[in-house]
Write a protein that holds these residues in place. Structure first.
Motif, PDB file in Angstrom:
ATOM      1  N   LEU A  30       0.904  -1.070   0.093  1.00 51.12           N
ATOM      2  CA  LEU A  30       0.064   0.047   0.128  1.00 51.12           C
ATOM      3  C   LEU A  30       0.946   1.212  -0.212  1.00 51.12           C
ATOM      4  O   LEU A  30       1.644   1.266   0.400  1.00 51.12           O
ATOM      5  N   GLU A  31       0.515   2.345  -0.716  1.00 52.84           N
ATOM      6  CA  GLU A  31       1.208   3.561  -0.802  1.00 52.84           C
ATOM      7  C   GLU A  31       1.232   4.019   0.703  1.00 52.84           C
ATOM      8  O   GLU A  31       0.246   4.143   1.545  1.00 52.84           O
ATOM      9  N   GLN A  32       2.549   4.633   1.052  1.00 50.81           N
ATOM     10  CA  GLN A  32       2.846   5.106   2.130  1.00 50.81           C
ATOM     11  C   GLN A  32       1.810   6.232   2.678  1.00 50.81           C
ATOM     12  O   GLN A  32       1.627   7.021   1.988  1.00 50.81           O
ATOM     13  N   GLY A  33       1.134   5.957   3.832  1.00 49.49           N
ATOM     14  CA  GLY A  33       0.172   7.185   4.345  1.00 49.49           C
ATOM     15  C   GLY A  33      -1.139   7.062   3.784  1.00 49.49           C
ATOM     16  O   GLY A  33      -1.884   8.107   3.979  1.00 49.49           O
ATOM     17  N   ALA A  34      -1.371   6.066   3.174  1.00 50.14           N
ATOM     18  CA  ALA A  34      -2.761   6.048   2.410  1.00 50.14           C
ATOM     19  C   ALA A  34      -3.867   5.933   3.367  1.00 50.14           C
ATOM     20  O   ALA A  34      -3.706   5.552   4.491  1.00 50.14           O
ATOM     21  N   THR A  35      -5.112   6.241   2.852  1.00 52.18           N
ATOM     22  CA  THR A  35      -6.304   5.974   3.620  1.00 52.18           C
ATOM     23  C   THR A  35      -6.740   4.462   3.176  1.00 52.18           C
ATOM     24  O   THR A  35      -6.999   4.442   2.025  1.00 52.18           O
ATOM     25  N   VAL A  36      -6.952   3.719   4.550  1.00 51.45           N
ATOM     26  CA  VAL A  36      -7.357   2.268   3.817  1.00 51.45           C
ATOM     27  C   VAL A  36      -8.456   1.624   4.740  1.00 51.45           C
ATOM     28  O   VAL A  36      -8.818   2.113   5.873  1.00 51.45           O
ATOM     29  N   SER A  37      -9.559   1.211   3.942  1.00 54.91           N
ATOM     30  CA  SER A  37     -10.673   0.711   4.642  1.00 54.91           C
ATOM     31  C   SER A  37     -10.276  -0.705   5.169  1.00 54.91           C
ATOM     32  O   SER A  37      -9.788  -1.216   4.290  1.00 54.91           O
ATOM     33  N   VAL A  38     -10.704  -0.922   6.350  1.00 52.85           N
ATOM     34  CA  VAL A  38     -10.600  -2.448   6.529  1.00 52.85           C
ATOM     35  C   VAL A  38     -11.929  -3.015   7.364  1.00 52.85           C
ATOM     36  O   VAL A  38     -12.182  -2.347   8.166  1.00 52.85           O
ATOM     37  N   THR A  39     -12.219  -3.910   6.650  1.00 47.65           N
ATOM     38  CA  THR A  39     -13.478  -4.560   7.168  1.00 47.65           C
ATOM     39  C   THR A  39     -13.165  -6.101   7.057  1.00 47.65           C
ATOM     40  O   THR A  39     -12.148  -6.711   6.604  1.00 47.65           O
ATOM     41  N   GLY A  40     -14.191  -7.043   7.542  1.00 49.34           N
ATOM     42  CA  GLY A  40     -14.368  -8.339   7.590  1.00 49.34           C
ATOM     43  C   GLY A  40     -13.617  -8.872   8.892  1.00 49.34           C
ATOM     44  O   GLY A  40     -13.414  -8.170   9.893  1.00 49.34           O
ATOM     45  N   SER A  41     -13.101 -10.267   8.588  1.00 49.51           N
ATOM     46  CA  SER A  41     -12.475 -10.965   9.858  1.00 49.51           C
ATOM     47  C   SER A  41     -11.170 -10.336  10.044  1.00 49.51           C
ATOM     48  O   SER A  41     -10.460  -9.959   9.247  1.00 49.51           O
ATOM     49  N   GLY A  42     -10.843  -9.991  11.428  1.00 51.92           N
ATOM     50  CA  GLY A  42      -9.812  -9.703  11.852  1.00 51.92           C
ATOM     51  C   GLY A  42      -9.488  -8.051  11.662  1.00 51.92           C
ATOM     52  O   GLY A  42      -8.384  -7.685  11.689  1.00 51.92           O
ATOM     53  N   ALA A  43     -10.465  -7.354  11.103  1.00 54.49           N
ATOM     54  CA  ALA A  43     -10.354  -6.205  10.706  1.00 54.49           C
ATOM     55  C   ALA A  43      -9.822  -5.281  12.063  1.00 54.49           C
ATOM     56  O   ALA A  43      -9.059  -4.189  11.644  1.00 54.49           O
TER      57      ALA A  43
END
Length: 167
Positions: A38-51
């Protein structure tokens, strides 16, 4: 005693061993368009198992974590044996529908990729323990280069025993 067992398991050398084992196991099986790392400092959505644990790991590494894929530069969706699980597949579809590059992190068996054909990136950790989820975050961020190899072939795909990519 239970106390002695907890102390031994929590000892630094055992935590380090778990971390190293988890990092060595992470297998990169798809990386379309170089979505990972992932690009350094990006905004990332994290969902699902282990989010929660994967998201916390990304935040520790300087990423902004959100839940809405439409508000993110990339979407990470954790899966855990998603075969035949419509709810897990719908999380991936929702992220894809937002037009965001989607990376699946399979935390059980590696076969989820057969159900998630359209994902841009795919990591297999083979485990849903905290050490594996933290390792996934470090690989997503490029702190650790994936070095795992597939221990099985995956029916319905072109993936074979021994496959795995690095960066």
């Amino acid at each position: 005693s239970a106390g002695a067992a907890a102390e031994a398991v929590g000892a630094r050398k055992h935590r380090d061993a778990a971390r190293n084992l988890a990092e060595d196991a992470v297998t990169l099986l798809r990386n379309s368009g170089g979505v990972l790392p992932l690009e350094q400092g990006a905004t990332v959505s994290v969902t699902g198992s282990g989010a929660e644990r994967i998201g916390a790991g990304l935040e520790e590494l300087g990423y902004t974590v959100v839940s809405d894929p439409a508000a993110a530069d990339a979407a990470v969706v954790g899966t855990l044996n998603a075969r035949g699980d419509a709810e897990q597949r719908s999380l991936v579809s929702a992220a894809q529908g937002a037009g965001t590059p989607v990376v699946a992190v399979a935390q059980g068996n590696p076969y989820d990729i057969a159900e998630l054909g359209g994902v841009d990136g795919y990591l297999a950790t083979y485990s849903s323990v905290d050490a594996s989820r933290a390792a996934a975050a470090r690989v997503l961020a490029g702190e650790v280069s994936p070095s795992g190899r597939l221990p099985v072939g995956i029916p319905g795909t072109d993936l074979e025993f021994g496959d795995g990519m690095s960066y």
